[in-house]
Design a protein around this motif. Structure first.
Motif, PDB file in Angstrom:
ATOM      1  N   UNK A  14       8.952  -0.095   6.942  1.00 58.92           N
ATOM      2  CA  UNK A  14       9.928  -0.417   5.909  1.00 58.92           C
ATOM      3  C   UNK A  14       9.942  -1.915   5.659  1.00 58.92           C
ATOM      4  N   UNK A  15      10.391  -2.304   4.502  1.00 58.75           N
ATOM      5  CA  UNK A  15      10.331  -3.711   4.094  1.00 58.75           C
ATOM      6  C   UNK A  15      10.819  -4.684   5.161  1.00 58.75           C
ATOM      7  N   UNK A  16      11.913  -4.370   5.827  1.00 55.11           N
ATOM      8  CA  UNK A  16      12.488  -5.339   6.754  1.00 55.11           C
ATOM      9  C   UNK A  16      12.068  -5.113   8.198  1.00 55.11           C
ATOM     10  N   UNK A 141      -3.908  -5.642  -4.299  1.00 59.82           N
ATOM     11  CA  UNK A 141      -3.261  -6.891  -3.886  1.00 59.82           C
ATOM     12  C   UNK A 141      -4.031  -7.694  -2.841  1.00 59.82           C
ATOM     13  N   UNK A 142      -5.015  -7.099  -2.223  1.00 55.36           N
ATOM     14  CA  UNK A 142      -5.785  -7.840  -1.214  1.00 55.36           C
ATOM     15  C   UNK A 142      -6.887  -8.645  -1.884  1.00 55.36           C
ATOM     16  N   UNK A 143      -7.054  -9.898  -1.495  1.00 57.62           N
ATOM     17  CA  UNK A 143      -8.192 -10.671  -2.004  1.00 57.62           C
ATOM     18  C   UNK A 143      -9.491 -10.014  -1.551  1.00 57.62           C
ATOM     19  N   UNK A 144     -10.549 -10.233  -2.324  1.00 63.07           N
ATOM     20  CA  UNK A 144     -11.787  -9.504  -2.041  1.00 63.07           C
ATOM     21  C   UNK A 144     -12.351  -9.837  -0.668  1.00 63.07           C
TER      22      UNK A 144
ATOM     23  N   UNK B 159       2.800  -1.814   2.016  1.00 67.26           N
ATOM     24  CA  UNK B 159       3.868  -2.387   1.198  1.00 67.26           C
ATOM     25  C   UNK B 159       3.643  -2.125  -0.276  1.00 67.26           C
ATOM     26  N   UNK B 160       2.420  -2.253  -0.720  1.00 62.40           N
ATOM     27  CA  UNK B 160       2.089  -1.974  -2.117  1.00 62.40           C
ATOM     28  C   UNK B 160       2.385  -0.529  -2.459  1.00 62.40           C
ATOM     29  N   UNK B 161       1.993   0.355  -1.564  1.00 57.98           N
ATOM     30  CA  UNK B 161       2.209   1.774  -1.807  1.00 57.98           C
ATOM     31  C   UNK B 161       3.698   2.083  -1.887  1.00 57.98           C
ATOM     32  N   UNK B 162       4.475   1.408  -1.086  1.00 58.50           N
ATOM     33  CA  UNK B 162       5.909   1.689  -1.072  1.00 58.50           C
ATOM     34  C   UNK B 162       6.599   1.157  -2.308  1.00 58.50           C
ATOM     35  N   UNK B 163       6.085   0.058  -2.829  1.00 57.83           N
ATOM     36  CA  UNK B 163       6.643  -0.422  -4.092  1.00 57.83           C
ATOM     37  C   UNK B 163       6.396   0.593  -5.194  1.00 57.83           C
ATOM     38  N   UNK B 166       9.172   4.016  -4.665  1.00 56.50           N
ATOM     39  CA  UNK B 166      10.432   3.483  -4.151  1.00 56.50           C
ATOM     40  C   UNK B 166      11.272   4.536  -3.429  1.00 56.50           C
ATOM     41  N   UNK B 167      11.075   5.798  -3.795  1.00 59.70           N
ATOM     42  CA  UNK B 167      11.864   6.865  -3.172  1.00 59.70           C
ATOM     43  C   UNK B 167      11.589   6.977  -1.681  1.00 59.70           C
ATOM     44  N   UNK B 168      10.420   6.540  -1.282  1.00 64.07           N
ATOM     45  CA  UNK B 168      10.058   6.650   0.128  1.00 64.07           C
ATOM     46  C   UNK B 168      10.899   5.705   0.965  1.00 64.07           C
TER      47      UNK B 168
END
Lengths: 168, 168
Positions: A14-16, A141-144, B159-163, B166-168
DNA sequence: TATTGTTATACTCTATAACTATA
DNA sequence: TATAGTTATAGAGTATAACAATA
């Protein structure tokens, strides 16, 4: 710590609840949350793409297993890692949906070759493209440089697992 | 290329089919083999550990979901990502095996609290330790710097997947 | 006898829809 | 009416064991 692992296995980081909070001893314990969540995200994406194409994940795997060439039931069962009896049902359902066909093999009348129908080829290609596309989005989102590193490390881990499971 | 991806999804990157051979255009196509194999290895390890402890993967998840505290059926269903009706059966089977118990909740007579039994706590702890140990083995060949990088990148992807969900 | 595949049976996991009990 | 949970039903996926056909 124990709890944290379980919570993450349930869905993901989770985010936090980022890495720092899992600063426990063992490496497995430390790495588990992110990697389990990663695996869940990847397999979840496959399932979602499969559903978008009106397939189950296992049907997607079956179609992929026939992409290169027709296969015997025994070989297909080994490839998919299921029993031959389970494969009979899997192929039957796919056959009923018009995705695959059974065919006799000239040399040995015991053997059955499973092949993709035209619909099956289309479904396989669409599924595959969908999975690749989903992965593209996921890694966007990941750089190559990171993507290349991720691939390399994933390959190392997979290689280790395969050494431990030579039958695969 | 297409074929290669499918083959890999079926099991994993074979020794002689390393990254270089997948030098196709899209990033998803390029990264798919290693990452899909990685996901399969990770989830396959969970399934194996679960089986060693006489659990299904879903039963393992259920136990983990109850590790912190008892939960209501609704909350548990959401946590596991399944319908409440499917959870009823899952809990019933776990109850029959003596791993969990249902309990009434004082305030609201509609609600049921699912709790781990002593056996359930033991099974949960053993399962969890088994998964952590398996992951340790899997990551063993990677230098610790790599392990840290892997965790970081996995967290970014998750994190990208969760954005996106959002329901997750 | 050994191999290939199917059938029979049973179980887990899942969803949808209808239902009961409670709020 | 709304919410929490169960039951009914259907289907996918899986394994084991017994079987048929072929080699």
């Amino acid at each position: 710590m124990a709890i944290t692992i379980c919570a993450v296995y349930l869905w993901g980081v989770r985010p936090h609840q980022t890495t720092d909070q899992y600063a426990c001893g063992g490496q497995g314990l430390a790495a588990l949350p992110e990697l389990m969540a990663f695996a869940i995200v990847l397999t979840g994406n496959i399932a979602r793409v499969a559903e978008e194409h009106d397939l189950t994940p296992m049907q997607g795997r079956l179609l992929c297993g026939l992409a290169e060439q027709p296969r015997r039931m025994m070989d297909l069962a080994q490839l998919l890692g299921i029993e031959k009896a389970a494969l009979t049902g899997l192929v039957h359902r796919a056959e009923r949906r018009g995705l695959v066909e059974r065919a006799a093999v000239p040399g040995d009348r015991r053997v059955v070759h499973v092949t993709l129908t035209d619909d099956g080829v289309r479904a396989m290609a669409a599924f595959e493209a969908g999975v690749a596309g989903a992965l593209d989005e996921l890694l966007e989102p990941l750089p190559s440089v990171d993507r290349a590193e991720l691939r390399r490390m994933a390959a190392v881990v997979v290689g280790t697992a395969q050494e431990a499971t030579p039958a695969a």
